[in-house]
Structures are given as C-alpha cells and as structure tokens.
Write a protein that holds these residues in place. Structure first.
Motif, PDB file in Angstrom:
ATOM      1  N   GLN A 223       0.822  -1.209   0.000  1.00  4.08           N
ATOM      2  CA  GLN A 223       0.000   0.000   0.000  1.00  4.08           C
ATOM      3  C   GLN A 223       0.855   1.256   0.000  1.00  4.08           C
ATOM      4  O   GLN A 223       0.403   2.324  -0.406  1.00  4.08           O
ATOM      5  N   SER A 242       1.411   6.548  -1.940  1.00  4.99           N
ATOM      6  CA  SER A 242       0.417   6.024  -1.002  1.00  4.99           C
ATOM      7  C   SER A 242      -0.889   5.719  -1.731  1.00  4.99           C
ATOM      8  O   SER A 242      -1.481   6.604  -2.367  1.00  4.99           O
ATOM      9  N   PHE A 254      -5.755   0.308   5.323  1.00  6.85           N
ATOM     10  CA  PHE A 254      -6.340   1.170   4.289  1.00  6.85           C
ATOM     11  C   PHE A 254      -7.763   0.688   4.001  1.00  6.85           C
ATOM     12  O   PHE A 254      -8.073   0.206   2.915  1.00  6.85           O
ATOM     13  N   SER A 258     -10.585   3.527   8.332  1.00  4.05           N
ATOM     14  CA  SER A 258      -9.587   4.600   8.234  1.00  4.05           C
ATOM     15  C   SER A 258     -10.114   5.774   7.422  1.00  4.05           C
ATOM     16  O   SER A 258      -9.809   6.933   7.715  1.00  4.05           O
ATOM     17  N   SER A 270      -4.165   3.940   8.691  1.00  2.24           N
ATOM     18  CA  SER A 270      -3.351   4.088   7.488  1.00  2.24           C
ATOM     19  C   SER A 270      -2.367   5.250   7.615  1.00  2.24           C
ATOM     20  O   SER A 270      -1.263   5.201   7.060  1.00  2.24           O
TER      21      SER A 270
END
Length: 422
Positions: A223, A242, A254, A258, A270
């Motif tokens: 991620q 990101s 993620f 979040s 995250s």
C-alpha cells in the motif's frame, strides 16, 4: 472518462488580477487609437467635401460611415477595458478576503496593508461588492457539477439509495468537512499497526512525469512505497507513494474505518502506517518528502503536510476527499474529476486556492458512468495526468525543478511496504 481538461489554481480564482489589468490597459490604449483614427477620418472627409471635383472619385458617404464604425470600435474597446479592470478588482477582492480568512483561522491579525487594500477595492466601484457576491455564489453552485451524472439512475435501476449517497457527499463537502484549515491536526491515536518491506529495488531516476509518479504508485506490491534519495552532501530526500482504500474491513489499515476516521479528523491506522513506513526508510524530522497519492492516501498526505515533522514540499494527489490549506512554499498538484463522488467530498476547494503560486487543480469531465466508480479509479486519473503532462502549462516547470533536484542523488533505494493492523 473523456476530454475537457481544465487547469486552474483552484477555487473561484482562476485568473491573475494583474494579468487582467494588463489586458485592460492594452484595451484602453487601443481605444485611444481608434478615437484618433476617427478624428483623422472626420478631418479628411471635411477636406474632401470642400472640394467639389472629388465627389466623382471618392465615396465620401462611405468615408463618413467609416467614422461611425471607428467611433463604435473606440467605445467597445473603452468599455471592454473598463469592465476588465473592474473584474480584476473583483477577483483580487475575493483573493484578499481568502487571505483574511486564512489569517483568522490561524489566529493571526491581518496587516494594515491588507486591510487598506480590501477597503480600497470595496470603495473603487459600487459594483464591486455585488459582483463579488455573484462570483462566490456561482462558484458555490458549480463546484459540485457532475456528481449527479456519476450514475445513470434510470438506466441502471439503481434506486434512490445511490442518489441519496451522492446528495450526502455534496452536502458534507458543502459544510466544509473536506477542507482542512492551515496546520490542521488529527486527534486521538490509531490502534497499533506494523509495516513490513516486501520488495526493494534501485530506480535509476525519479519520476519524469506526473503520470509516471502515479504509475509507480499503481505498480507497488504494497500500500505504501518510499523512495530514498541520498544526496552528495549527505542529506536525504524521500518520495512517498500512497494508495487508496484496499478493502472494506479486515486487518487492512487502508479500509473504510480509516476513511471515516481521517475524514472526521481522527487519526486513521493508514496514517500511522504511513509514518512508520517513512521512519523505517530512514526519514527523520525535517527531511524533505514529496508525495504521490490516491484517495485515502491523499487524505493522509494532506495531514502529513499540515501536522507532521517532515518537510512535505510537493503533493501530487488524485481523487482526494480533502483539500488541504498548505503554505506558499508547498507545491500542491491535484487531479479531480467532477463526477467522482470521493473527490466531491472535498467541498470544491477553497475560493482562493492553496499552496505555492504554481500549484494547480486539474479537472476533467466525464459522462454518465456505471456502478464501478470509474471516475474515481486510479487508471482514469493516470490518463488525466498524461493530459496535464502534455498540456504545456508553464506552472508545471516548478514540479520539474523539484524532480531535477532529485536527479542529483548519488543513490536511490525504493522499498515497498505492506501494512497491517496488529
């Protein structure tokens, strides 16, 4: 997505008031030349009319008609110049008020020069205040254009729930949830997370285009990806990639939890994972960080720029649910699709824009789309980035300058991280 690329500094201010004043001055100067020409033709007509033998050789009626046309051009240029100067004052007044609002949010008093300039603009013409109201009202009305076209509700039989979802997104944005004030901070603390490197490579150069930056993000095995640039003087610079939401709910940081936390100002897992990935790559307080981020990752980068101890010099984001207010030394490049419900959560941006003078907001219109949310997909934003790269917009030179600085690195290391909730 289709064409229709538009690149501005964001918000209601899409022009430079001083550039408008230069145009106004040129129009007024041109008007005086038309006036001089009308006088000259009028004198010529008088001279010819006094000579009886010229009637057979010169059409004095047509000559007189040219006086009327020239005087009309003089009036058109004069009026256009005055109106353009008036609009420059209106645009500047909106911009100055945005500065006052930003100072108020930061708890700082406005300077006397700023207050004097606002007063002078208000007094310059009785129409200025009314036109300022029109300008802001039009921006408030149109900044959510496209959200109602995201779904063909009749053709898909999607039902009223989807329509309510889009109306809610627009309402949240309009209430300012997605617009971060200067130095915004997250509250609380996310639960424990961990990051683990899954792939390490050695790129030979930084991204050579905005689209390439997003492609590197898309190709990551994790991620989060962090590139470390070791400079000849011993300093280090970092580029963060990101991703957006990866799942609805799991041990995945993620996720939707979040998303909600970040949007409401609570620290998301995250974001905690992003900080851990940077620190694991060797980033320390004060180190320069450039960011490429999509969706949830862009929310994290917004807070990274407003509350972290890192020097976030560049943010390139796609489909962000937030619009951060960043400093004049920070370059903010945003890709937004008006028919992207997630981008609509950002509330249409700020009336005066955000970031350095070369910061841009690039928007691209689409048509009615299906339930797969393609307007928000990174692949479509990569296409938009390609169009921005090819646009020739001179403001991109500021981003290229930052990329050229990274080219001076003596070594580059890229680490891809997988983050997990503990």
């Amino acid at each position: 997505m289709s064409g229709g690329l538009d690149i501005t500094h964001g918000g209601a201010i899409a022009v430079d008031p001083e550039a408008l004043r230069a145009v106004a001055d040129a129009l007024v100067a041109l008007a005086s030349h038309f006036e001089d020409a009308a006088h000259a033709v009028r004198r010529a007509h008088g001279s010819l009319a006094a000579m009886p033998t010229t009637g057979a050789h010169v059409d004095t009626a047509a000559l007189w008609a040219s006086v009327d046309r020239t005087e009309a051009l003089h009036e058109d240029c004069r009026t256009a110049g005055e109106n353009t100067r008036l609009m420059a004052d209106v645009y500047e007044l909106v911009e100055r008020r945005a500065q006052l609002d930003a100072l108020a949010i930061q708890g700082k008093p406005p300077t006397g020069a700023l207050l004097d300039r606002v007063a002078a603009l208000e007094a310059s013409d009785p129409r200025v205040l009314e036109m300022e109201t029109w300008l802001i009202a039009a921006w408030e009305k149109n900044r959510f254009d496209g959200l109602d076209e995201q779904f063909d509700l009749d053709g898909l039989h999607a039902g009223p729930g989807i329509a309510v979802l889009f109306a809610a997104a627009a309402a949240l944005g309009a209430r300012g949830f997605g617009r971060l004030p200067p130095n915004a901070t997250l509250s609380g603390s996310a639960g424990p997370v961990s990051v683990a490197p899954v792939r390490t490579t050695a790129p030979i150069a930084p991204p050579t285009s905005l689209a390439e930056g997003f492609r590197r993000l898309d190709a990551s095995a994790g991620q989060i990806t962090v590139e470390k640039y070791s400079m000849a003087d011993g300093s280090r610079r970092f580029v963060l990639y990101s991703k957006g939401t990866q799942s609805l709910a799991s041990d995945e940081p993620f996720d939707m939890e979040s998303n909600i936390d970040a949007y409401l100002g609570e620290e998301p897992a995250s974001y905690a994972a992003t900080i851990e990935a940077l620190e694991a790559s060797g980033a320390e307080p004060g180190d320069e960080v450039q960011v490429y981020a999509h969706s949830q990752g862009a929310m994290n980068s917004a807070y990274l720029s407003t509350q972290s101890e890192f020097d976030v010099s560049v943010q390139v984001t796609a489909g962000s649910p937030m619009h951060p207010t960043v400093g004049e030394d920070q370059l903010l490049i945003e890709m937004r699709h008006p028919d992207d419900i997630v981008s609509g959560l950002a509330g249409g941006g700020l009336p005066g824009g955000s970031g350095a003078t070369d910061s841009i907001v690039a928007t691209r219109d689409g048509s009615s789309l299906d339930l797969g949310l393609p307007a928000h997909m990174l692949g479509n934003y990569i296409e938009t980035a390609e169009m921005v790269d090819a646009s020739g917009d001179v403001r991109l030179e500021a981003w290229r300058d930052k990329a050229r600085e990274l080219n001076e690195a003596v070594s580059i290391e890229s680490i891809e991280y997988v983050a997990k909730r503990e």
